[in-house]
Design a protein around this motif. Sequence first.
Motif, PDB file in Angstrom:
ATOM      1  N   ASN A 147     -14.816   1.260  -6.142  1.00 14.44           N
ATOM      2  CA  ASN A 147     -14.684  -0.140  -6.556  1.00 14.44           C
ATOM      3  C   ASN A 147     -14.371  -0.291  -8.048  1.00 14.44           C
ATOM      4  O   ASN A 147     -14.160  -1.387  -8.532  1.00 14.44           O
ATOM      5  CB  ASN A 147     -15.962  -0.925  -6.229  1.00 14.44           C
ATOM      6  N   GLU A 148     -14.371   0.833  -8.787  1.00 15.75           N
ATOM      7  CA  GLU A 148     -14.053   0.776 -10.214  1.00 15.75           C
ATOM      8  C   GLU A 148     -12.867   1.701 -10.472  1.00 15.75           C
ATOM      9  O   GLU A 148     -13.034   2.867 -10.825  1.00 15.75           O
ATOM     10  CB  GLU A 148     -15.255   1.219 -11.060  1.00 15.75           C
ATOM     11  N   VAL A 149     -11.683   1.163 -10.300  1.00 19.85           N
ATOM     12  CA  VAL A 149     -10.492   2.015 -10.412  1.00 19.85           C
ATOM     13  C   VAL A 149     -10.276   2.502 -11.841  1.00 19.85           C
ATOM     14  O   VAL A 149      -9.502   3.431 -12.075  1.00 19.85           O
ATOM     15  CB  VAL A 149      -9.228   1.280  -9.917  1.00 19.85           C
ATOM     16  N   LEU A 153     -18.003   5.913 -24.995  1.00 18.60           N
ATOM     17  CA  LEU A 153     -19.427   6.072 -25.295  1.00 18.60           C
ATOM     18  C   LEU A 153     -20.063   4.708 -25.546  1.00 18.60           C
ATOM     19  O   LEU A 153     -19.502   3.871 -26.241  1.00 18.60           O
ATOM     20  CB  LEU A 153     -19.593   6.942 -26.545  1.00 18.60           C
ATOM     21  N   ARG A 154     -21.213   4.485 -24.951  1.00 15.99           N
ATOM     22  CA  ARG A 154     -22.001   3.288 -25.235  1.00 15.99           C
ATOM     23  C   ARG A 154     -23.412   3.710 -25.619  1.00 15.99           C
ATOM     24  O   ARG A 154     -23.932   4.686 -25.091  1.00 15.99           O
ATOM     25  CB  ARG A 154     -22.089   2.377 -24.003  1.00 15.99           C
ATOM     26  N   THR A 155     -24.013   2.948 -26.504  1.00 19.02           N
ATOM     27  CA  THR A 155     -25.432   3.180 -26.775  1.00 19.02           C
ATOM     28  C   THR A 155     -26.236   2.629 -25.610  1.00 19.02           C
ATOM     29  O   THR A 155     -25.753   1.819 -24.808  1.00 19.02           O
ATOM     30  CB  THR A 155     -25.869   2.471 -28.061  1.00 19.02           C
ATOM     31  N   VAL A 165     -15.225   7.572 -19.016  1.00 16.60           N
ATOM     32  CA  VAL A 165     -14.252   6.711 -19.700  1.00 16.60           C
ATOM     33  C   VAL A 165     -13.827   5.599 -18.740  1.00 16.60           C
ATOM     34  O   VAL A 165     -13.700   5.809 -17.538  1.00 16.60           O
ATOM     35  CB  VAL A 165     -12.999   7.487 -20.162  1.00 16.60           C
ATOM     36  N   ASP A 166     -13.640   4.416 -19.303  1.00 17.19           N
ATOM     37  CA  ASP A 166     -12.982   3.325 -18.604  1.00 17.19           C
ATOM     38  C   ASP A 166     -11.603   3.184 -19.233  1.00 17.19           C
ATOM     39  O   ASP A 166     -11.484   3.168 -20.461  1.00 17.19           O
ATOM     40  CB  ASP A 166     -13.754   2.010 -18.765  1.00 17.19           C
ATOM     41  N   VAL A 167     -10.587   3.089 -18.389  1.00 19.40           N
ATOM     42  CA  VAL A 167      -9.219   3.082 -18.898  1.00 19.40           C
ATOM     43  C   VAL A 167      -8.486   1.814 -18.475  1.00 19.40           C
ATOM     44  O   VAL A 167      -8.872   1.118 -17.543  1.00 19.40           O
ATOM     45  CB  VAL A 167      -8.427   4.321 -18.410  1.00 19.40           C
TER      46      VAL A 167
HETATM   47 ZN   LIG Z   1     -17.176   3.003 -16.559  1.00 14.89          ZN
END
Ligand SMILES: [Zn+2]
Length: 193
Positions: free
Chosen positions: A167-169, A101-103, A141-143
């Motif tokens: 492009n964003e694994v 989560l990001r603001t 989510v980024d993992v």
């Molecule tokens: Zn992301």
Amino acid sequence: MTTTTDLRPPRTGHRAPRRAGLGALAVLLAGAAGLAYGLTDLPGSAADDPGRAAAGAPPSPAEASREGTATGLHPELERRFLAAQRAAAADDVPLTLTSGLRTAAEQQELVDEAVARYGVPEAYRWVLPPEHSAHVQGLAVDVGPTEGAYWLQQHGPDLGLCPTYTNEVWHFELLPEGAAACPEPRPDSSWAW
Ligand SMILES: [Zn+2]
């Protein structure tokens, strides 16, 4: 000497080496407003035992946005991520949450930094504005690390976690409700700008 030389995005015509891209964005994300945190910070059983999480877990900024989960993510996304983490561990693969989560302010900061660093339109391939970002909604989510990201590329769709951009694994979103399978990933995020 400046650092712009080695941070310059890859020239067009060839795909960037995937690991290099992951590294560059990981640095960008980790460096912005202290967004990165390891999943070891999370109470492991929070998703299974909400009462315990409410009683014992220290408050986090995310909880102000979305009560009832340790991460501030959508509860189903958190549940599936924790299940994926357990499955990865059974395969001896580390899997951590690097950004959830990001603001809106945090997301805007990432956008501004990416534009400053990579320019337009390259930045638009990587970071969405707050009004379009699934992270701001607690739905992405980024993992990490790299090994974990590739593990989730392979197994995520079976666990209800879909790779969204080729492009964003490291970036995953919930399998859409009612969908039998993950939709085909888009090349990058620039379609939404
Ligand atoms: Zn992301």
